[in-house]
Design a protein around this motif. Structure first.
Motif, PDB file in Angstrom:
ATOM      1  N   ALA A 143       8.551 -27.957 -20.295  1.00 15.90           N
ATOM      2  CA  ALA A 143       9.812 -27.227 -20.438  1.00 15.90           C
ATOM      3  C   ALA A 143      10.827 -28.515 -20.122  1.00 15.90           C
ATOM      4  N   SER A 144      11.839 -28.567 -20.752  1.00 16.46           N
ATOM      5  CA  SER A 144      12.789 -29.710 -20.693  1.00 16.46           C
ATOM      6  C   SER A 144      14.206 -29.181 -21.499  1.00 16.46           C
ATOM      7  N   SER A 145      15.134 -29.484 -20.628  1.00 16.73           N
ATOM      8  CA  SER A 145      16.566 -29.203 -21.422  1.00 16.73           C
ATOM      9  C   SER A 145      16.827 -30.173 -22.559  1.00 16.73           C
ATOM     10  N   GLN A 146      16.095 -31.310 -22.603  1.00 17.38           N
ATOM     11  CA  GLN A 146      16.205 -32.301 -23.485  1.00 17.38           C
ATOM     12  C   GLN A 146      14.990 -32.692 -24.304  1.00 17.38           C
ATOM     13  N   GLY A 147      15.297 -32.410 -25.529  1.00 13.60           N
ATOM     14  CA  GLY A 147      13.966 -32.808 -26.255  1.00 13.60           C
ATOM     15  C   GLY A 147      14.074 -34.248 -26.626  1.00 13.60           C
ATOM     16  N   SER A 148      12.880 -34.745 -27.492  1.00 17.52           N
ATOM     17  CA  SER A 148      12.877 -36.018 -27.985  1.00 17.52           C
ATOM     18  C   SER A 148      13.110 -36.302 -29.526  1.00 17.52           C
ATOM     19  N   TRP A 149      14.127 -36.973 -29.874  1.00 13.16           N
ATOM     20  CA  TRP A 149      14.248 -37.189 -31.368  1.00 13.16           C
ATOM     21  C   TRP A 149      12.795 -38.012 -31.960  1.00 13.16           C
ATOM     22  N   ARG A 150      12.208 -38.786 -31.026  1.00 12.41           N
ATOM     23  CA  ARG A 150      11.046 -39.382 -31.462  1.00 12.41           C
ATOM     24  C   ARG A 150      10.108 -38.428 -31.800  1.00 12.41           C
ATOM     25  N   GLU A 151      10.157 -37.143 -31.331  1.00 16.70           N
ATOM     26  CA  GLU A 151       9.059 -36.331 -31.560  1.00 16.70           C
ATOM     27  C   GLU A 151       9.185 -35.799 -33.019  1.00 16.70           C
ATOM     28  N   LEU A 152      10.460 -35.674 -33.438  1.00 18.80           N
ATOM     29  CA  LEU A 152      10.533 -35.400 -34.820  1.00 18.80           C
ATOM     30  C   LEU A 152       9.777 -36.101 -36.038  1.00 18.80           C
ATOM     31  N   PHE A 153       9.646 -37.262 -35.720  1.00 20.02           N
ATOM     32  CA  PHE A 153       8.672 -38.073 -36.557  1.00 20.02           C
ATOM     33  C   PHE A 153       7.108 -37.919 -36.402  1.00 20.02           C
ATOM     34  N   SER A 154       6.911 -37.250 -35.642  1.00 16.82           N
ATOM     35  CA  SER A 154       5.386 -36.847 -35.335  1.00 16.82           C
ATOM     36  C   SER A 154       4.990 -35.393 -35.178  1.00 16.82           C
ATOM     37  N   VAL A 155       5.765 -34.675 -36.081  1.00 21.20           N
ATOM     38  CA  VAL A 155       5.548 -33.112 -35.950  1.00 21.20           C
ATOM     39  C   VAL A 155       4.040 -32.826 -36.161  1.00 21.20           C
ATOM     40  N   LYS A 156       3.477 -33.318 -37.301  1.00 19.41           N
ATOM     41  CA  LYS A 156       2.106 -32.836 -37.311  1.00 19.41           C
ATOM     42  C   LYS A 156       1.051 -33.131 -36.368  1.00 19.41           C
ATOM     43  N   GLU A 157       1.381 -34.427 -35.833  1.00 16.09           N
ATOM     44  CA  GLU A 157       0.325 -34.858 -34.559  1.00 16.09           C
ATOM     45  C   GLU A 157       0.646 -34.035 -33.610  1.00 16.09           C
ATOM     46  N   ILE A 158       1.897 -33.655 -33.059  1.00 10.16           N
ATOM     47  CA  ILE A 158       2.135 -32.975 -31.924  1.00 10.16           C
ATOM     48  C   ILE A 158       1.456 -31.237 -32.188  1.00 10.16           C
ATOM     49  N   LEU A 159       1.879 -30.921 -33.485  1.00  9.18           N
ATOM     50  CA  LEU A 159       1.104 -29.570 -33.643  1.00  9.18           C
ATOM     51  C   LEU A 159      -0.512 -29.494 -33.634  1.00  9.18           C
ATOM     52  N   LYS A 160      -0.955 -30.531 -34.118  1.00  8.59           N
ATOM     53  CA  LYS A 160      -2.182 -30.783 -34.101  1.00  8.59           C
ATOM     54  C   LYS A 160      -3.101 -30.848 -32.879  1.00  8.59           C
ATOM     55  N   ARG A 161      -2.287 -31.368 -31.814  1.00  6.05           N
ATOM     56  CA  ARG A 161      -3.055 -31.646 -30.601  1.00  6.05           C
ATOM     57  C   ARG A 161      -2.998 -30.045 -30.017  1.00  6.05           C
ATOM     58  N   LYS A 162      -2.191 -29.007 -30.412  1.00  4.03           N
ATOM     59  CA  LYS A 162      -2.390 -27.910 -29.867  1.00  4.03           C
ATOM     60  C   LYS A 162      -3.001 -26.761 -30.638  1.00  4.03           C
ATOM     61  N   PHE A 163      -2.747 -26.928 -31.981  1.00 11.07           N
ATOM     62  CA  PHE A 163      -3.061 -25.951 -33.045  1.00 11.07           C
ATOM     63  C   PHE A 163      -4.371 -26.359 -33.913  1.00 11.07           C
ATOM     64  N   GLY A 164      -4.593 -27.622 -33.882  1.00  9.56           N
ATOM     65  CA  GLY A 164      -5.645 -28.061 -34.938  1.00  9.56           C
ATOM     66  C   GLY A 164      -4.915 -28.630 -36.123  1.00  9.56           C
ATOM     67  N   ALA A 165      -5.655 -29.532 -36.797  1.00  4.09           N
ATOM     68  CA  ALA A 165      -5.130 -29.941 -38.072  1.00  4.09           C
ATOM     69  C   ALA A 165      -4.728 -29.046 -39.117  1.00  4.09           C
ATOM     70  N   THR A 166      -3.676 -29.506 -40.051  1.00  4.07           N
ATOM     71  CA  THR A 166      -2.978 -28.823 -41.219  1.00  4.07           C
ATOM     72  C   THR A 166      -2.818 -29.650 -42.089  1.00  4.07           C
ATOM     73  N   ALA A 167      -2.912 -29.261 -43.333  1.00  2.88           N
ATOM     74  CA  ALA A 167      -2.700 -29.953 -44.701  1.00  2.88           C
ATOM     75  C   ALA A 167      -1.109 -29.558 -45.105  1.00  2.88           C
ATOM     76  N   ALA A 168      -0.334 -28.690 -44.285  1.00  5.34           N
ATOM     77  CA  ALA A 168       1.105 -28.282 -44.606  1.00  5.34           C
ATOM     78  C   ALA A 168       1.950 -29.480 -44.874  1.00  5.34           C
TER      79      ALA A 168
END
Length: 574
Positions: free
Chosen positions: A101-126
């Motif tokens: 939880a954080s009141s400020q997110g990271s702009w850098r994360e937006l460049f790694s959307v699939k990698e961040i989602l993969k860590r929690k939900f598994g790989a996707t071909a989306a």
């Protein structure tokens, strides 16, 4: 980033949407919305691998105008620039905000959307789509509206480069007519004056809107000539020599602004007529500029008489109501989440219509897209929280007993069905009371909500009876439009009539929220009034989401009863 959210579109229809703050319990949460994604997937019983497209409502590599403005600021005030750059770099470079939880997110994360989602939900071909922020706002309003054609105003703090957009929508097409670049931001103007009045930027703007009717806009001429300069042809400029949004975030205000308005108010200071006049002037200046933008958009766009509004400034319900009454428009649509969270829906709709070329079918007629809980989950929460489990009631008995309590002057917490998407409580997570009692406002403000006494409460009204009490459009389901209370009814519902004779109404349609409509109907049967005072079910935190949060908030308040699922918990049973 801020106000992060996730939404799920299935065959063009919205099936789930929620803001991240409801899970982290941090207001305006800006971290990567992993919990919101998790809810959306779980609601439909799917995996991330089943998702074909992922829409992101930012193109972070385009923050060019802001960079140039910051460099210009550096030349004028090097020490201030260093502090601001440090904060900005921290937001950009901090990885892992999606995990915490954080009141400020990271702009850098937006460049790694699939990698961040993969860590929690598994790989996707989306396929990941990065979409323009303002176009996501436009889509969230127009594509969800009932209109085939409309004038579109998008007004917020800032997108990638622009702070205001004037557009038109037709079918599945969005056409931009004019864009006004940052830092010329109506949102930042309004927020800076909010901070000047000690009301808390980024969270207190609605407080200034509530304070404005207590005075006359005696500074309006100065505001429009020196702060927010309108050219009168759908253009305006913010005088950044007086209005410095980023400095205001740190509690610093320009000397010329203080020469014009006097010293800024400290949070603990009492409100004076001078403060009220500043609030009234800021609201009037905002309304004047928005009215000019709307008139220009109407003319330049070919006279489309439907208006849709998006962006955080779409939450200025007073301005929305005046546009409807005084502008050239026949109808207005403001979605339940015009602020950044709503872009999660808008981005998904953009992909559906513009990328995939699919026709429109979805209409957002209600906001109930968040988590819901069954009676078994509610009973388990009661046991966890040490609350005696009362008798399970039929819907008819639950509604009748709640209506009896409300008619007798009690305050009832109402936790029913799926949670609302957006910042308004719309009859799923609400505190409710009798609007006929003028004193109930002070009771709720002082003993429950713990907020400023000048802030108004809003009414919910049966849709078919709205015109009897309000000079209102036939449909206002999202509580985003302020309208006049009819003169003959102001004495009947004083608790929801503001000092200027207006109210921010929610019209309740039976098909959209049957249980809440039936409660309003039962209250009308007892009192002759089809209206209830409705305020959000929270105390200095995000609106409650789960039964556990509802029970804890109920126990810590002085609310008389809690209608939760099929149960009515009374205070004297605790």
């Amino acid at each position: 980033m801020g106000e992060s959210a996730a939404a799920l579109l299935k065959d063009g229809e919205l099936v789930a949407a929620v803001e991240e703050e409801r899970f982290t319990r941090v207001k305006h949460e800006g971290c990567f919305p992993l919990r919101s994604v998790e809810y959306c997937l779980a609601h439909e019983g799917i995996r991330l691998a089943d998702v074909t497209h992922i829409a992101v409502y930012w193109q972070p590599w385009r923050i060019g105008t802001r960079t140039r403005a910051m460099l210009s600021s550096a030349c004028r005030n090097p020490s201030q620039f260093v502090a601001r750059f440090s904060r900005a770099w921290g937001e950009f470079s901090h990885a892992g905000a999606g995990e915490n939880a954080s009141s400020q997110g990271s702009w850098r994360e937006l460049f790694s959307v699939k990698e961040i989602l993969k860590r929690k939900f598994g790989a996707t071909a989306a396929v990941v789509h990065y979409l323009d922020h303002h176009r996501s706002h436009m889509a969230s309003a127009f594509f969800a509206s009932p209109f085939e054609e409309a004038t579109i105003l998008t007004i917020d703090g800032a997108g990638e480069e622009f702070a205001t957009s004037i557009s038109v929508g037709s079918g599945t097409t969005l056409k931009t007519l004019r864009e006004i670049p940052w830092p010329h931001s109506l949102g930042h103007f309004y927020s800076t004056i909010t901070g000047f009045l000690g009301l808390g930027m980024l969270d207190g703007e609605y407080k200034m809107m509530g304070l404005a009717p207590y005075s006359q806009p005696t500074f309006l001429k100065q505001f429009l000539e020196r702060l927010l300069v309108s050219a009168g042809d759908g253009r305006y400029q913010l005088n950044t020599d007086l209005v410095d949004y980023h400095a205001a975030l740190s509690g610093r205000f320009k000397a010329p602004l203080m020469e014009l308005l006097g010293p800024p108010r400290n949070e603990a200071d009492p409100f004076t007529e001078h403060h009220q006049a500043i609030a009234a002037s800021a609201q009037a200046a905002f309304e004047a500029v928005v009215a000019d933008l709307a008139r220009w958009g109407f003319a330049a766009g070919g006279g489309r008489r439907n208006l849709v509004i998006a962006g955080g400034c779409g939450l200025n319900c007073t301005g929305n109501g005046k546009l409807l009454r005084d502008g050239p428009f026949d109808a207005i649509y403001v979605p339940p989440a015009p602020h950044d969270a709503g872009c999660a829906i808008g981005a998904a709709l953009l992909v559906h219509h513009e990328v995939l070329g699919r026709p429109r079918s979805f209409r957002m007629t209600h906001a109930y897209y968040g988590p819901g809980y069954d009676d078994d989950q509610i009973v388990a929460a009661m046991r966890d929280e040490g609350v005696p489990v009362p008798q399970r009631l039929s819907e008819e008995r639950l509604i009748n007993e709640a209506a009896d309590s409300l008619a007798a002057g009690s305050v009832v917490a109402w936790f029913q069905g799926r949670m609302e998407f957006g910042p308004r409580a719309l009859g799923s997570r609400s505190f409710l009371a009798d609007p006929r009692s003028d004193g109930i406002r002070d009771t709720i403000n002082e003993k429950i909500k713990k907020r400023e006494l000048f802030r108004p409460f809003a009414p919910s009204v049966k849709k078919e009876r709205a015109s009897d009490y309000f000079d209102a459009p036939a449909d206002s389901p999202f509580m985003n439009i302020t309208v006049p209370v009819r003169g003959a009814k102001r004495g009947t519902i004083p608790a929801v009539t503001h000092i200027d004779g207006t109210a921010r109404i929610q019209t309740v349609e039976k098909e959209a929220n049957p249980r809440y409509w039936r409660l309003l109907d039962a209250f009308e049967q007892r009192t002759g009034v089809p209206v209830l005072l409705n305020t959000s079910f929270n105390i200095q935190e995000p609106i409650v989401c789960t039964p556990h949060e509802a029970l804890r908030t109920f126990k810590s308040s002085r609310v008389d009863g809690l209608a939760i699922g099929s149960f009515l918990v009374r205070r004297d049973s605790l």
